[in-house]
Design an enzyme around this catalytic site. Structure first.
Site, PDB file in Angstrom:
ATOM      1  N   LYS A  82       1.081  -1.143  -0.042  1.00  0.00           N
ATOM      2  CA  LYS A  82      -0.558   0.078  -0.173  1.00  0.00           C
ATOM      3  C   LYS A  82       1.169   1.072   0.164  1.00  0.00           C
ATOM      4  CE  LYS A  82      -4.462  -1.910  -0.031  1.00  0.00           C
ATOM      5  NZ  LYS A  82      -5.078  -2.100   0.631  1.00  0.00           N
ATOM      6  N   ARG A 116      -3.531 -10.355   3.849  1.00  0.00           N
ATOM      7  CA  ARG A 116      -4.097 -10.758   2.339  1.00  0.00           C
ATOM      8  C   ARG A 116      -2.817  -9.639   1.853  1.00  0.00           C
ATOM      9  NH1 ARG A 116      -6.178  -7.240  -1.576  1.00  0.00           N
ATOM     10  NH2 ARG A 116      -6.763  -8.431  -3.210  1.00  0.00           N
TER      11      ARG A 116
END
Length: 516
Positions: A457, A493
């Site tokens: 991210k 994840r």
């Protein structure tokens, strides 16, 4: 044994024609050993009321039931039992569920592990009629009522508590079972397989005889450090399979999109996608998450037909090659249904069921686990909605609300996984706070299973100075380790499964005190 009401403030117990007052039992009088009489615990209440038929009032009463089983399709038996309990007569309705646990057998240990849970129901049936209905359901589901006591069984349903004040009821029922009705159920205080799900359901329930809350009884089990918690949280999957949270589960990301922010276009054929999935499995993935729509910041919605064409053939071919749990990453109910029918096991919705009005009812109809993620707006608009007064409280409140909506739609809590949505309508500091305070978040969410998706991210790139998303795996490991070490995440994840799996094995070993 029979409870005989004497007045509104005093109750006596009648046994074999002899009468003993509550006060005598509390003192442990010579005529009756209170410790033996009440399952090894002395009375901690001054009065006990005989169960009243709820027919006396139009208002339903609360009952807490325990469910267990270790033969055949145990979760399927739970679903059928609760459906039969409700029937169509309006006498019983499911209010909420605990989470589910895999537990070791007690008393008769040479048998398979059990699946255990607890539910709260509202009922207009009196306690005896409720017991009759339960025994009828058990028999229809294959339980031999006079089989080996504490032995293997496809389904076992017990009334733990009954009535809004959790009355104590000890009397013959006329039911042809080995035991008379006893509420609260016997030996609750020594049974982890009962207390663990009961503690999920309502910690504040007070045992009317022992005078302790469920939370206190559960804590008492482990007070002397001689017993560790052995019950393992688990989530049922189709075909009598389970995800068990005895270790951190690594979910491997398989994007079949041309435009995902990190790996778009890498799995551009069915064979390439399946080969990549098989490599993720070899690297240690416990779940493969397949998505056909990019949800990167600014991404536009794709056509449902495009999403179906990208994902369903891959799911079908992967299912032929492996029994690995598969989740479908989608906001669309039509894609969710098609994916489950093709062999997927879990629905992972970044909108938490808010984007498609048919999503919750669809997942409820499919009886599969549902990942509820927090997000504001859509991927196209979410980065303009990152302001929070208190990101932990507001994310928790939103997830609680959506979890309740899912329950009301028919997705029980024991099929829910919650995700705070790192990078989705969160700014740099919001992401950091969610990871740092993830244990607080989990407490606010009543211990619900959590999934975290930090992989590659933007906030990791801002910290490390790494511009290319595919080069942020080291930072991803750091986020996963921080969250899991705080006891906050059950599932992570990620793209780089092998690296994160090794890191999580180390973190899990440190947390548990010994490597497996």
């Amino acid at each position: 044994l029979k409870l005989t009401p004497v007045s509104s403030t005093r109750t006596i117990l009648r046994r074999s024609g002899r009468i003993f007052s509550i006060e005598t039992i509390k003192r442990g009088g010579s005529t009756l050993d209170a410790d033996n009489f009440f399952h090894g615990k002395k009375l901690a209440v001054n009065t006990i009321s005989k169960s009243k038929s709820s027919d006396d009032s139009s208002k339903p009463v609360r009952a807490i039931l325990a469910l267990g089983g270790n033969v055949g399709d145990t979760y399927g038996a739970f679903v059928r039992a609760l459906s039969a309990l409700g029937q169509d007569d309006g006498q019983c309705s499911l209010v909420r569920t605990s989470f589910l646990y895999k537990t070791r057998p007690m008393y008769v240990t040479e048998q398979p592990d059990f699946l255990n849970g607890a539910v709260e129901v509202e009922t207009k049936l009196d306690a005896h009629s409720l017991l009759l209905r339960i025994k009828d359901i058990e028999a229809k589901l294959g339980r031999q009522l006079f089989g080996e006591r504490n032995g293997p069984r496809p389904i076992d349903i017990d009334i733990l508590f009954y009535g809004d004040r959790n009355e104590a009821i000890i009397e013959p029922t006329g039911v042809t079972t080995p035991d008379d009705l006893k509420v609260p159920h016997a030996k609750i205080q020594e049974r982890e397989f009962v207390l663990a799900p009961l503690n999920d359901l309502d910690k504040s329930i007070t045992h009317p005889i022992m005078g302790k809350t469920v939370k206190e009884l559960f804590s008492d089990l482990f007070d002397d450090d001689s017993q560790d918690m052995s019950a393992e949280r688990t989530i049922p999957l189709p075909r009598n399979r389970f995800l068990t949270f005895n270790e951190t589960i690594v979910m491997g990301i398989l994007n079949t999109t041309p435009d995902s922010f990190s790996d778009g276009g890498q799995a551009n054929t069915i064979d390439c996608a399946v080969d990549k999935a098989m490599q993720l499995i070899q690297d240690g993935a416990g779940i493969i998450d397949i998505g056909g729509e990019s949800t990167r910041p600014g991404a536009k919605e794709v056509m449902i037909e495009d999403e179906l064409n990208r994902t369903i053939p891959v799911i079908k071919k992967l299912r032929e090659a492996s029994d690995i749990p598969i989740s479908i990453d989608t906001r669309h109910s039509k894609v969710a249904r098609a994916a489950i029918e093709a062999g997927a096991d879990i629905v992972n919705d970044v909108s938490g069921g808010t984007f498609d009005p048919d999503m919750l009812s669809t997942v409820a109809d499919l009886h599969v686990p549902f990942v509820i993620m927090h997000m504001r707006g859509t991927p196209e608009t979410m980065q303009s909605m990152t302001q929070y007064d208190d990101v932990i409280l507001e994310v928790a409140s939103s997830l609680q609300e959506q979890s309740k909506r899912a329950e009301m739609a028919g997705i029980p809590r024991w099929l829910q996984i919650l995700d705070p949505g790192l990078g989705f309508a969160k700014d740099f500091y919001g992401n950091l706070v969610l990871v740092r305070e993830i244990e607080k978040l989990r407490d606010l969410l009543c211990g619900a299973p959590l999934m975290l998706g930090p992989s590659r991210k933007g906030f990791i790139g801002k910290i490390t100075g790494v511009e290319k998303p595919e080069d942020r795996d080291f930072g991803t490991i750091g986020v996963c380790a921080a969250a899991v070490s705080r006891g906050g995440s059950n599932i992570v994840r990620v793209h780089n499964v092998k690296a994160v799996k090794h890191a999580m094995m180390v973190v899990d070993a440190i947390r548990s005190g010994a490597s497996k």
